[in-house]
Design an enzyme around this catalytic site. Structure first.
Site, PDB file in Angstrom:
ATOM      1  N   HIS A 107     -14.854  -0.927  -0.992  1.00 60.50           N
ATOM      2  CA  HIS A 107     -14.858  -2.444  -1.742  1.00 60.50           C
ATOM      3  C   HIS A 107     -16.353  -2.506  -2.606  1.00 60.50           C
ATOM      4  O   HIS A 107     -16.291  -2.830  -3.718  1.00 60.50           O
ATOM      5  CB  HIS A 107     -14.961  -3.533  -0.700  1.00 60.50           C
ATOM      6  CG  HIS A 107     -13.975  -3.523   0.475  1.00 60.50           C
ATOM      7  ND1 HIS A 107     -13.132  -4.380   0.288  1.00 60.50           N
ATOM      8  CD2 HIS A 107     -13.281  -2.639   1.436  1.00 60.50           C
ATOM      9  CE1 HIS A 107     -12.136  -4.297   1.133  1.00 60.50           C
ATOM     10  NE2 HIS A 107     -12.270  -3.243   1.900  1.00 60.50           N
TER      11      HIS A 107
ATOM     12  N   ASP B 143     -14.869 -10.742  -3.140  1.00 63.52           N
ATOM     13  CA  ASP B 143     -13.713  -9.895  -2.172  1.00 63.52           C
ATOM     14  C   ASP B 143     -12.629 -10.941  -1.892  1.00 63.52           C
ATOM     15  O   ASP B 143     -13.051 -11.632  -1.115  1.00 63.52           O
ATOM     16  CB  ASP B 143     -14.386  -9.261  -1.260  1.00 63.52           C
ATOM     17  CG  ASP B 143     -13.401  -7.817  -0.935  1.00 63.52           C
ATOM     18  OD1 ASP B 143     -12.291  -8.160  -0.576  1.00 63.52           O
ATOM     19  OD2 ASP B 143     -13.849  -6.909  -0.940  1.00 63.52           O
TER      20      ASP B 143
ATOM     21  N   SER C 223     -12.962   6.827   4.465  1.00 59.23           N
ATOM     22  CA  SER C 223     -14.407   6.481   5.173  1.00 59.23           C
ATOM     23  C   SER C 223     -14.112   5.917   6.638  1.00 59.23           C
ATOM     24  O   SER C 223     -14.987   5.724   7.369  1.00 59.23           O
ATOM     25  CB  SER C 223     -15.248   5.653   4.494  1.00 59.23           C
ATOM     26  OG  SER C 223     -14.364   4.599   4.204  1.00 59.23           O
TER      27      SER C 223
END
Ligand code: UDP
Length: 470
Positions: free
Chosen positions: A13, A108, A294
């Site tokens: 992000h 976001d 990740s």
């Protein structure tokens, strides 16, 4: 011209939204000021970053996440929302009262409450999805079911008025079980016993993020028009969609933005020299690069199947195994394969994918990894673990033809034989030539989209026009 950027603080992000900010600043030629509103631990990482290009972005902590690790998933999100929304409101009001005119909030899309804060302050809000358009489209029918009773909602009303409003056929809808497989079981955040069709809390949350999207002034995606042509066109009937990607550093695509050579943000310490020196000694297109991003945590069994496949294929391999995953490797694997393999905990993925030695990327199909591989023209073995990765993998195999999605057994496990077979298919088999040709095509189109006059380039110009009009 003022922009407040509010990403969710995960690796993928942050990468995407910071890149978007860098490009806006570059295009605004000194007239755009971006404030990154984020968590305390992220601001500390940013301060430590010596990235030349990030120095134009002011970082402001709006939430102290120091103790977050002690909280469960729901408590973490609830606390973030209640504290960060107050601070975000304050930040917007100070920025909007400056002489530069009103600000634009780019948030976001996973933080949909931020739009409510922007609207309360009377400023426009742009939702930013760090996933593919097709992923969001795949929730459409679930959204209609979940909000069916809400007849006044514009998306529900439009669907009721036009029964043929479904997304194009390329948008598959994975079953809730497929979407959920591999997600943590969030017991403390689960559906109530009275639910007739209990959905995983993360799926519920995704649906709730879509509920106020029609109020957003823009809905931005790290994608490009050609890549998701049909889906973008369909979605534009619902929301003011603009694609602005791929958001890779400019040095890897159009090379127009000075100093934009990396994402400038790393949650993990990277073994740059080890990886690149090792790759430099390898033949063109001879290496298999393996990474699951990740967050994905493979089972011990799946790790073992990948290890066995890598041990026996003719190619050398570079495998990213994060420290938390290391204990899942079979005993002695690293010693036994040291003549052909390199295992490290994190690498400079952009440089690895850009390296001529890499012939195939075994990926979980996180959206960043997928769009990075598309941008570098690297063929993929698509092994999705959960949520959007399922859709991305489908597109890699069936729609863009840039890779193969191996078959998983009924337990969701991809066997060593299947992995070996698919790697052979991608690198040397009957489909290899076609896959390479397609990969080359998408690579060129990605570059075109962000280059001068490309679709994403034009959309960024539109955003600048919007800013200028505030
Ligand atoms: N990445 C990296 N080094 C690694 C593995 C991943 O720099 O060893 C970067 C990768 O380039 C991408 C991001 O981490 O930008 C992972 O994002 P993605 O959406 O693919 O997956 P997620 O981590 O969100 O599941």
């Amino acid at each position: 011209m003022e922009v407040i950027l509010m990403p969710f603080h995960g690796q993928g992000h942050m990468n995407t939204m910071l890149q978007f900010a860098k490009r806006l600043i570059w295009k605004g030629a000194g007239n755009i000021r971006v404030t990154l509103a984020t968590t305390l631990s992220t601001t500390q990482k940013m301060i430590n970053s010596d990235n030349e290009n990030l120095r134009f972005i002011t970082t402001k902590s709006i939430y102290d996440d120091t103790d977050d690790a002690k909280l469960n998933f729901k408590a973490r999100f609830d606390r973030f929302q209640s504290q960060a929304s107050v601070e975000l409101g304050r930040l917007i009001s100070t920025r909007s009262s400056s002489s530069a005119g009103k600000c634009l909030l780019v948030y976001d899309a996973n933080l949909s409450w931020a739009l409510d804060v922007a609207k309360q302050q009377g400023v426009p809000g742009a939702a930013f999805f760090t996933q593919a358009c097709a992923y969001v489209a795949s929730f459409y029918s679930m959204f209609l079911e979940e909000y069916a009773d809400n007849h006044d909602h514009p998306v529900i009303a439009a669907a009721n008025a036009n029964a043929n409003a479904s997304p194009p056929l390329c948008v598959i809808v994975p079953s809730p079980e497929e979407l959920e497989r591999g997600l943590p079981s969030l017991l403390s955040f689960s559906s109530t016993a009275t639910d007739t069709k209990p959905l995983h809390p993360i799926i519920r949350m995704m649906l709730s993020h879509m509920s106020n999207l029609h109020l957003a002034d823009l809905v931005l995606f790290n994608s490009f028009d050609n890549l998701e042509d049909e889906v973008v066109k369909w979605m534009a009937n619902l929301w003011p969609v603009r694609t602005i990607g791929p958001t890779l550093p400019s040095a890897y695509l159009d090379k127009r933005v000075e100093h934009d050579v990396d994402y400038g943000f790393n949650l993990f310490k990277s073994n740059n020299d080890t990886c690149l020196n090792w790759l430099n000694a390898k033949q063109v297109a001879s290496i298999v690069y393996v990474s699951f991003g990740s967050a994905a945590a493979l089972s011990v069994e799946q790790t073992g199947e990948i290890a066995e496949a890598l041990k026996h294929i003719p190619s050398s391999f570079l495998w990213i195994v994060r420290e938390t995953e290391h204990s899942k490797l079979p005993d002695n694997f690293i010693n036994e394969t040291s003549d052909k393999g390199l295992v490290v905990s994190w690498c400079p993925q952009l440089d690895v994918l850009a390296h001529e030695a890499v012939g195939c990327f075994v990926t979980h199909c996180g959206w960043n990894s997928t769009i990075e591989a598309l941008s570098f023209g690297v063929p993929m073995l698509a092994m999705p673990q959960f949520m959007d990765q399922m859709i991305d993998a489908h597109f890699v195999d069936q729609i863009w033809g840039v890779g193969v999605k191996p078959k998983a057994n009924e337990k969701g496990l991809v066997s060593r034989e299947e992995i070996t077979h698919c790697l052979e298919e991608i690198m040397h088999g009957q489909r290899a030539e076609k896959i390479k040709e397609n990969a080359g095509k998408w690579k060129a189109l990605a570059k075109e989209a962000v280059g001068e006059g490309g679709s994403s380039d034009k959309h960024i110009d539109e955003i600048i026009d919007l800013l200028a009009s505030l």
